[in-house]
Design an enzyme around this catalytic site. Structure first.
Site, short mmCIF file in Angstrom:
data_model
loop_
_atom_site.label_atom_id
_atom_site.label_comp_id
_atom_site.label_asym_id
_atom_site.label_seq_id
_atom_site.Cartn_x
_atom_site.Cartn_y
_atom_site.Cartn_z
N ASP A 117 0.85 -1.18 0.00
CA ASP A 117 0.00 0.00 0.00
C ASP A 117 0.88 1.23 0.00
O ASP A 117 1.99 1.21 0.56
CB ASP A 117 -0.90 0.02 1.24
CG ASP A 117 -2.03 -0.98 1.19
OD1 ASP A 117 -2.46 -1.36 0.08
OD2 ASP A 117 -2.51 -1.39 2.26
N ASP A 136 -7.19 -1.49 -4.54
CA ASP A 136 -8.30 -1.19 -3.63
C ASP A 136 -9.29 -0.22 -4.28
O ASP A 136 -10.50 -0.34 -4.09
CB ASP A 136 -7.77 -0.59 -2.33
CG ASP A 136 -6.88 -1.55 -1.55
OD1 ASP A 136 -7.05 -2.77 -1.70
OD2 ASP A 136 -6.01 -1.07 -0.80
#
Length: 156
Positions: A117, A136
């Protein structure tokens, strides 16, 4: 119409993996620790999520990693089967976004302890402590698309 599903999934997968490669390898985010893109709205921080959204189920056990891989693959198979009943291109695009994003995160979990991330967005005095990635975004957009478009008959 099923022809929309695979190309969208492949593009979503490639954009996710390409963004991670570019940010972590080319921009060397881990070495820098932070990249201000449009502060405070968009800042890159290095992160690895061993759980699901917002770090849920990130208990550190390697078994959870494999459970999450199996769950993502199962969702992809279920979406592919469900897509056979779709009628609108928007449904196929939405499912493809989910599948491409899920498979992008699966690849991370296969080679790393979790998902890479790097995106952080804050606004208006609210400091968001969470990181996310391009996969995401695709998963979220695809889920919203399926909610909005599923079940509506083709008007053509």
């Amino acid at each position: 119409m099923l022809r929309w599903l695979l190309p969208v999934a492949l593009v979503a997968f490639a954009l996710d993996q390409g963004s991670k490669w570019y940010v972590f390898r080319q921009l060397r985010l881990e070495d820098l620790g932070k990249i201000d893109v449009l502060p405070p709205f968009l800042v890159f921080y290095p992160g690895i999520n061993t759980g699901v959204n917002f770090g849920l189920f990130a208990d550190g056990h390697d078994a959870m990693r494999w459970v999450l891989i199996a769950l993502a693959l199962g969702i992809c198979v279920a979406l592919a089967i469900w897509a056979r009943s779709f009628e609108r291109p928007a449904e196929f695009v939405s499912a493809g976004l989910i599948m491409g994003g899920a498979l992008g995160n699966v690849v991370d979990r296969l080679y790393l302890p979790g998902v890479l991330d790097f995106l952080n967005m804050s606004c208006c005095g609210l400091n968001n402590p969470y990181l996310f990635n391009v996969a995401d975004i695709f998963i979220f957009a695809g889920a919203i698309g399926l909610i909005l478009f599923q079940g509506r008959k083709n008007e053509a």
